[in-house]
Design an enzyme around this catalytic site. Structure first.
Site, PDB file in Angstrom:
ATOM      1  N   HIS A 116       5.417  56.795 -23.405  1.00 25.08           N
ATOM      2  CA  HIS A 116       4.732  57.387 -24.555  1.00 25.08           C
ATOM      3  C   HIS A 116       3.283  57.740 -24.228  1.00 25.08           C
ATOM      4  CE1 HIS A 116       8.256  55.959 -26.462  1.00 25.08           C
ATOM      5  NE2 HIS A 116       7.784  54.883 -27.065  1.00 25.08           N
ATOM      6  N   GLU A 117       2.569  56.784 -23.660  1.00 25.35           N
ATOM      7  CA  GLU A 117       1.152  56.974 -23.350  1.00 25.35           C
ATOM      8  C   GLU A 117       0.951  58.148 -22.391  1.00 25.35           C
ATOM      9  OE1 GLU A 117       1.953  52.561 -24.081  1.00 25.35           O
ATOM     10  OE2 GLU A 117       2.924  54.171 -22.961  1.00 25.35           O
TER      11      GLU A 117
ATOM     12  N   ASP B 212      13.215  59.004 -27.267  1.00 26.52           N
ATOM     13  CA  ASP B 212      12.131  58.461 -28.076  1.00 26.52           C
ATOM     14  C   ASP B 212      11.693  59.563 -29.027  1.00 26.52           C
ATOM     15  OD1 ASP B 212      11.799  55.839 -26.923  1.00 26.52           O
ATOM     16  OD2 ASP B 212      11.041  56.854 -25.141  1.00 26.52           O
TER      17      ASP B 212
ATOM     18  N   CYS C  11      12.882  57.959 -22.369  1.00 20.02           N
ATOM     19  CA  CYS C  11      12.374  56.789 -21.673  1.00 20.02           C
ATOM     20  C   CYS C  11      12.681  56.965 -20.189  1.00 20.02           C
ATOM     21  CB  CYS C  11      13.036  55.519 -22.209  1.00 20.02           C
ATOM     22  SG  CYS C  11      12.621  54.033 -21.254  1.00 20.02           S
TER      23      CYS C  11
ATOM     24  N   VAL D  56      -5.095  77.650 -29.028  1.00 17.21           N
ATOM     25  CA  VAL D  56      -3.709  77.640 -28.588  1.00 17.21           C
ATOM     26  C   VAL D  56      -2.847  78.400 -29.598  1.00 17.21           C
ATOM     27  CG1 VAL D  56      -3.124  75.406 -29.665  1.00 17.21           C
ATOM     28  CG2 VAL D  56      -1.809  76.213 -27.689  1.00 17.21           C
ATOM     29  N   GLU D  57      -1.939  79.197 -29.089  1.00 13.58           N
ATOM     30  CA  GLU D  57      -1.008  79.950 -29.930  1.00 13.58           C
ATOM     31  C   GLU D  57       0.079  78.982 -30.389  1.00 13.58           C
ATOM     32  OE1 GLU D  57       2.024  82.205 -31.497  1.00 13.58           O
ATOM     33  OE2 GLU D  57       2.341  81.090 -29.640  1.00 13.58           O
ATOM     34  N   SER D  58       0.375  78.941 -31.675  1.00 18.76           N
ATOM     35  CA  SER D  58       1.213  77.884 -32.250  1.00 18.76           C
ATOM     36  C   SER D  58       2.666  77.911 -31.785  1.00 18.76           C
ATOM     37  CB  SER D  58       1.153  77.904 -33.777  1.00 18.76           C
ATOM     38  OG  SER D  58       1.625  79.125 -34.289  1.00 18.76           O
TER      39      SER D  58
END
Length: 169
Positions: A98-99, A64, A57, A79-81
């Site tokens: 968060h957003e 969070d 936060c 994307v490579e994992s």
């Protein structure tokens, strides 16, 4: 005859898979790596589920926790994992709402891959009695993907593009 698998030449520039993994301690979009999609003319969903996403936060510094779902339809790059895992881990000490975290993840993956379509869903565990479920998405300019974006955006609800809420906690 269609070639399957990856040869050493295709994999030589990947730093990942080495014996030592360095985990970033700060937000690290440079951790992300992409590879060529062998089927760029096909429409196929790829989904990643990160069940242990953490960020801080920005106001209180408290951690969070979330599940992050990434659903995408690739174009020329994917994307490579492991790089994605390290990238998501880099949010551990990152202070943002968060957003903003979810939008940043979406934007960084769009920049990396330029997918046909992508959506990122965050399902943050309740703190103070409130759970937050941010959603960010992107579609290329092709009409099919613009229509998909419109449909999914207008129909979004918690659990719709991720996991049934009854299975979440």
């Amino acid at each position: 005859m269609k070639k399957t698998g990856r040869d050493a030449k295709e994999l030589k520039n990947f730093a990942l898979g080495e014996t030592q993994t360095d985990y970033p301690s700060n937000y690290s979009p440079e951790s992300l790596e992409a590879f060529d999609n062998k089927n760029p003319g096909k429409i196929a969903w790829t989904t990643f589920v990160c069940t242990e996403f953490t960020s801080l936060c920005p106001k209180t510094g408290q951690p969070d926790f979330a599940k992050v779902f990434i659903n995408y339809i690739a174009d020329k790059k994917m994307v490579e994992s492991k790089s994605l895992k390290l990238y998501l881990f880099s949010f551990r000490n990152h202070g943002d709402f968060h957003e903003d975290c979810i939008q940043t993840i979406c934007d960084d993956l769009v920049k990396l891959m330029k997918p046909k379509y992508i959506e990122v869903v965050g399902e943050f565990t309740p703190r103070g009695g409130i759970a937050i479920f941010p959603y960010a998405s992107y579609a290329c300019k092709e009409k099919f993907y613009q229509n998909l974006w419109t449909k999914r955006m207008s129909e979004f609800a918690p659990g719709k593009y991720s996991m049934e809420l009854s299975k979440l906690y």
